[in-house]
Scaffold this motif. Sequence first.
Motif, PDB file in Angstrom:
ATOM      1  N   THR A 170      26.086  72.732 102.665  1.00  0.00           N
ATOM      2  CA  THR A 170      26.979  73.151 103.741  1.00  0.00           C
ATOM      3  C   THR A 170      26.588  72.501 105.062  1.00  0.00           C
ATOM      4  N   VAL A 171      25.306  72.523 105.368  1.00  0.00           N
ATOM      5  CA  VAL A 171      24.838  71.955 106.631  1.00  0.00           C
ATOM      6  C   VAL A 171      24.921  70.427 106.608  1.00  0.00           C
ATOM      7  N   VAL A 172      24.737  69.816 105.420  1.00  0.00           N
ATOM      8  CA  VAL A 172      24.914  68.367 105.303  1.00  0.00           C
ATOM      9  C   VAL A 172      26.319  67.983 105.744  1.00  0.00           C
ATOM     10  N   HIS A 173      27.315  68.680 105.233  1.00  0.00           N
ATOM     11  CA  HIS A 173      28.695  68.347 105.590  1.00  0.00           C
ATOM     12  C   HIS A 173      28.982  68.669 107.054  1.00  0.00           C
ATOM     13  N   TYR A 205      25.716  76.075 112.774  1.00  0.00           N
ATOM     14  CA  TYR A 205      25.996  74.701 112.369  1.00  0.00           C
ATOM     15  C   TYR A 205      27.461  74.536 111.975  1.00  0.00           C
ATOM     16  N   VAL A 206      27.997  75.546 111.309  1.00  0.00           N
ATOM     17  CA  VAL A 206      29.409  75.500 110.912  1.00  0.00           C
ATOM     18  C   VAL A 206      30.299  75.545 112.152  1.00  0.00           C
ATOM     19  N   GLU A 207      29.983  76.410 113.104  1.00  0.00           N
ATOM     20  CA  GLU A 207      30.817  76.519 114.298  1.00  0.00           C
ATOM     21  C   GLU A 207      30.722  75.256 115.155  1.00  0.00           C
ATOM     22  N   ARG A 208      29.549  74.664 115.196  1.00  0.00           N
ATOM     23  CA  ARG A 208      29.418  73.407 115.935  1.00  0.00           C
ATOM     24  C   ARG A 208      30.262  72.318 115.288  1.00  0.00           C
ATOM     25  N   ALA A 209      30.261  72.259 113.957  1.00  0.00           N
ATOM     26  CA  ALA A 209      31.072  71.260 113.253  1.00  0.00           C
ATOM     27  C   ALA A 209      32.554  71.490 113.502  1.00  0.00           C
ATOM     28  N   GLU A 210      32.989  72.742 113.495  1.00  0.00           N
ATOM     29  CA  GLU A 210      34.400  73.041 113.782  1.00  0.00           C
ATOM     30  C   GLU A 210      34.760  72.555 115.186  1.00  0.00           C
ATOM     31  N   GLY A 211      33.837  72.748 116.134  1.00  0.00           N
ATOM     32  CA  GLY A 211      34.092  72.279 117.493  1.00  0.00           C
ATOM     33  C   GLY A 211      34.136  70.766 117.584  1.00  0.00           C
ATOM     34  N   TRP A 212      33.212  70.090 116.910  1.00  0.00           N
ATOM     35  CA  TRP A 212      33.233  68.629 116.912  1.00  0.00           C
ATOM     36  C   TRP A 212      34.571  68.093 116.403  1.00  0.00           C
ATOM     37  N   ALA A 213      35.035  68.696 115.308  1.00  0.00           N
ATOM     38  CA  ALA A 213      36.298  68.244 114.727  1.00  0.00           C
ATOM     39  C   ALA A 213      37.449  68.475 115.703  1.00  0.00           C
ATOM     40  N   ALA A 214      37.447  69.619 116.380  1.00  0.00           N
ATOM     41  CA  ALA A 214      38.519  69.916 117.328  1.00  0.00           C
ATOM     42  C   ALA A 214      38.512  68.918 118.488  1.00  0.00           C
TER      43      ALA A 214
END
Length: 853
Positions: free
Chosen positions: A615-618, A655-664
């Motif tokens: 999960t964190v890798v992705h 880490y998941v929330e940071r990734a969601e923000g990066w994508a946004a």
Amino acid sequence: MTAAGAWPLVGRDAELERIAGARRRGDCPGVVVHAPAGAGKSRLAREAQSAAADEGLPVYWVQATRSASTIPLGAFAGVVPEDVRSDDTLELLRRSADALRRRARDRRVVLGVDDAQLLDPVSAALVLHLASSEAAFIVATVRAGEPVPDAIQSLWKDAGAPRLELGRLDDDAIAVLVEAGLGGPVERQAIEWVIGAGEGNPLFARELVLGALEAGTLVNTGGLWRLRRRPPVSDSLRELIGTRMAGLADDERLPVELLALTEPLRIEELTELAGLEPSVRAEMLGLIAIDTSADAARLAHPLYGETVRAELPALYAQSLRRRLADRLLARDPVTPETAMRVARLLLDAQQPVPAPLLVDAARAANEAGDPDFGARLAELALPGFEATLLLARAHFARKRFAEADALLATVDAEAEAAVSGDYVQQRVHTLYWGLRDADAARAFIARAGAWAHDGAWERRLAPLQDLLADRRGDFADTVRVTQAAIDGPETDPATRRGDEARQALAYLYTGEGTRAYELMRRLRPSVPFGYAETLAAGGFNLIAIETGEDLEDADAYAAGLLRDAVRVEDHAAAATAAFGLATTEFLRGRYRSSARWFDEAELHYDHQDTFAGMTVVHAFRVGIAAATGGDVTTPLERMREQFGPAGAWRHQVPYVERAEGWAAVARGEPDAAERFVHAADRSAKLPIFAVQLLYEAFRAGLDVRERMRAVAPRADSRLARACARHVAARSGAERLAVAAELAAMGALQYALEATVGAADAFQRAGDASGVRRAAARARELHQPDQGTPEPAIEGLPDGGADLTRREAQLVGLAREGLSNAEIADRLVVSVRTVESHLYRAMHKLGVGDRRDL
């Protein structure tokens, strides 16, 4: 891909420089390169010839062969004209030397002589004559272990030519060689296979790779070369190795055959099984290696074992395996590792394994990172409580969670009767981490709590109950619960290590980053990995990256761990190590390198992923795509698929929330930056992560100074403090100071952004020299060929801040605090040269004092 063609010369820079240095000395007659077959001596000599030719010197090459050695001057047929022939040897030597001088127009010739041990006597005498008369500088290669003409020996014994012993390539050089030969990155398991099997021999390394390509076992998938399975020894390599064993008597082969089937053996065991005299001869022939200090006998080269095993007749091999098993069983005591070796020998010999050995052997196999063999042995040991736990553990390691839980359920009553803490821990981990059924895990732990009613049992279960607690982002209780368990006198060492690792992570999540780092660094494990070791090593990765504490040390640990892990096929350890290398490269802004290590991590997580690390890798892959302008949708969807409807684990949420923000942000969504702020609010009890999320909002363009001032004091983390200072910085000088702090800890991407911000602040302040200084530093911090463009600095004055390579080098050394004299000494240049280059560089940067660099 260049694998089929000529491979580059690597790892021999020092040797090339030594040859060139000897050549430039007028009184040196040459160099003799002495090495075993395949070490690269011919290639080194060729490169030395090329370097001489590049300097304008006349070069000639002589190739000695066994067939040419029957003809006087046979090897020189292409160098010395026919008309110099003479029946008088001395006249022949004189005429040959004169002819070579004429061809070279009286300049000193650089003469390469390959395999000089095969020269005929006249050719060898000519080589010595040319060297002694200073007509030629000789670069001769000689194969170790073969007789050498006396004239060639005289080159280093009498004429003064240094003899250069060419050793094995080190592991890093072999890795560079293989990746250069294949033209791309190679997974570490394949690299370690070549390193281990080839033992630093570049010819063996090349043949191993070519054989694997031919067998179809080495393939390029997604830009990464991967080894699907260990290939057989290729015919060409078998022929190379076979020459070492040709003509051996049966008794001389026996020590090699025994060690090919299992190694190491104790010296007494080998001599008892193979005989003293045959063992002595095998050692003298260089086929086996004896280490008296360790009381160990091994094969002299790993490939000998593969070659010999492939040639052993089946019944004969079975007989040898039975003899070896009987001898190992005579050890006192028979350790679990020995039990595993005996079990493997007997199973390969199609013989039954004694029942008392099976459980110990299965445990050793699981602990050695071989769950397939562990499962095979545990199945043979069934029925039985211990065998069932071992088989379930092997299933868990292979991600067969439903099978593991069903198996554990069959011995639930026995576990209750025995009040087995090991069983409870394994059942909880299977339900929670494997099946992701937190409700079932809570129901089970509640029932197990009634198995005993004493403080020791409560302390044993408390960390597991805390793990299952339904609290979002609250880790304060974890610190208290794990401390009580750690202090419990009945806690066994393995359980204590796991509790300490959970406590260290809890310190990180509650904001005590320095304390977390110090504790987890002490807990860093070596292979093999179990549950506690995987937790400790994975936790160290996260703590190192989130605190910014000594990334170089973290890299060194991860690199060593990865090497050791792939050698013993410990996928949990290998995945953890590759993940660590990937995340530190991510922080440095080396995104392509980071993606390469995440590829490596995924390979091993596919085999074993105890804590859902994929999960964190992705999540990080989303960040890589966002930073490099790539596709953020695919890694984002893969991240979501990993945790499914159940949602991310609580420790993964930031880490998941940071990734969601990066994508946004990458998609240009209007509220993208605010998403980070909302995520930081949800992570208020995790101050280090709240700071990181607010910093991402700042990077996306929001003013978060007030929020950061409220959160940052609770985040004891070197990186968090620097990020908070970056948010607060306003002037160009303040931002450059923050950039220096970030760069010093290895957060190069953040440092680059701070430097670009400094240039903007200097421009608004009308400080042209500051803009130039910041622009130059930004170019230094940018990581080329990693997927991001070089930073564009607006308002850069005419002339810019383009430093030459030498100027940039000197500025870097001056920033380290070196004086002009110290810089001159390090670079072997004059102090005046340093002064002039630094003066020009400082002028370009608009700096009047070197302290402002």
